[in-house]
Design a protein around this motif. Sequence first.
Motif, PDB file in Angstrom:
ATOM      1  N   PHE A  89      -1.541  -7.991   1.208  1.00 58.77           N
ATOM      2  CA  PHE A  89      -1.320  -6.503   1.922  1.00 58.77           C
ATOM      3  C   PHE A  89      -1.012  -5.867   0.390  1.00 58.77           C
ATOM      4  N   GLU A  90      -2.091  -4.184   0.189  1.00 54.81           N
ATOM      5  CA  GLU A  90      -2.940  -3.878   0.055  1.00 54.81           C
ATOM      6  C   GLU A  90      -1.791  -2.626  -0.157  1.00 54.81           C
ATOM      7  N   PHE A  91      -1.064  -2.009  -1.778  1.00 57.66           N
ATOM      8  CA  PHE A  91      -0.750  -0.603  -1.940  1.00 57.66           C
ATOM      9  C   PHE A  91      -1.762  -0.016  -3.433  1.00 57.66           C
ATOM     10  N   PHE A  92      -1.561   1.210  -2.729  1.00 57.50           N
ATOM     11  CA  PHE A  92      -2.143   2.250  -4.284  1.00 57.50           C
ATOM     12  C   PHE A  92      -0.590   2.730  -5.150  1.00 57.50           C
ATOM     13  N   ARG A 139       7.460  -1.764   0.747  1.00 60.74           N
ATOM     14  CA  ARG A 139       7.678  -3.081   0.365  1.00 60.74           C
ATOM     15  C   ARG A 139       7.900  -3.934   0.585  1.00 60.74           C
ATOM     16  N   ALA A 140       9.658  -4.016   0.603  1.00 62.08           N
ATOM     17  CA  ALA A 140      10.941  -4.631   1.065  1.00 62.08           C
ATOM     18  C   ALA A 140      10.898  -5.622   2.612  1.00 62.08           C
ATOM     19  N   GLN A 141       9.528  -4.412   3.217  1.00 61.94           N
ATOM     20  CA  GLN A 141       9.608  -5.065   5.067  1.00 61.94           C
ATOM     21  C   GLN A 141       8.733  -5.637   5.002  1.00 61.94           C
ATOM     22  N   LEU A 142       7.376  -5.517   3.982  1.00 66.38           N
ATOM     23  CA  LEU A 142       6.386  -6.668   4.165  1.00 66.38           C
ATOM     24  C   LEU A 142       6.573  -7.541   3.653  1.00 66.38           C
ATOM     25  N   ALA A 143       7.341  -7.775   2.274  1.00 65.28           N
ATOM     26  CA  ALA A 143       7.537  -9.026   1.591  1.00 65.28           C
ATOM     27  C   ALA A 143       8.199  -9.925   2.323  1.00 65.28           C
ATOM     28  N   THR A 201      -2.255  -1.210   3.979  1.00 67.67           N
ATOM     29  CA  THR A 201      -1.509  -1.196   4.197  1.00 67.67           C
ATOM     30  C   THR A 201      -1.091   0.629   4.204  1.00 67.67           C
ATOM     31  N   LEU A 202      -2.020   1.535   2.815  1.00 67.43           N
ATOM     32  CA  LEU A 202      -2.139   2.601   2.559  1.00 67.43           C
ATOM     33  C   LEU A 202      -0.442   3.191   2.630  1.00 67.43           C
TER      34      LEU A 202
END
Length: 278
Positions: A8-11, A26-30, A260-261
């Motif tokens: 997953f990509e974050f900014f 992040r917690a949900q996708l982790a 993910t934006l």
Amino acid sequence: MASCELSFEFFPPKTADGLDKLRATRAQLAALNPKFVSVTFGAGGSTQQGTLDLVVEMKRDGLEAAPHLSCIGATRESIREILKHYREHGIRHIVALRGDMPSGMGEIGEFRYASDLVEFIRAETGDWFRIEVAAYPEYHPQARSPKHDLDAFARKVKAGADSAITQYFFNADAYFRFVDDARALGVEVPITPGIMPITNYSQLLRFSEMCGAEVPRWIAKRLEGFGDDRESIRAFGLDVVTDLCERLLDHGVPGLHFYTLNAAAASRAIYERLRNKD
């Protein structure tokens, strides 16, 4: 789906509220056990400190975090210093990019191409970093031709890249053809498709125009027809992107990398659909 590796990509957020939202995302996708997460790096390194802070925090929370590193406008010394900071914090995965020239910056810097950056990272740090590079199935908007772009990609791999992540696309055949053409040039590294969930039509068009990703006419027309009906846009987008992911998985792609934006819902919904189809 069980054997597919997710990332997953974050900014880096610009506000405290944005940071709180990202931590929740992040917690949900982790919980989906990604192989790694990446954090973008603004034009000319404009989010350098934010990128470093985020990857250190994510690593502390048990995620493999890969900072983006763009070289446009940079000097060898500035890149050397950034690499030193990442090594000091135990970061061993990096996404090496040419990047965009920020407005107002007149000098291209000491690196002209991403391949130059990859070569420099390898010369400075040996095998410390796993290096990802970008790939463009529909070719980079600034490339002179598809062949020129493919050759540039091959040079990045030859310079020392371990793997690649593509720009997002909605035409699976473009990805398959790109991979075949890369293999024909002797490029054997994994090429992971980038996935952009569809949740906002105007935002998607704006992003796609900037990065050169094609939104097929039939998708654009359907999205346009929904007007301001956000729920219909999300539902249609979920169908389209899930179907795309299914086709990619059927062809044995090495993983799926979600842009993910900084939101979790769309990526999670696609994941759940794919898992339920196993």
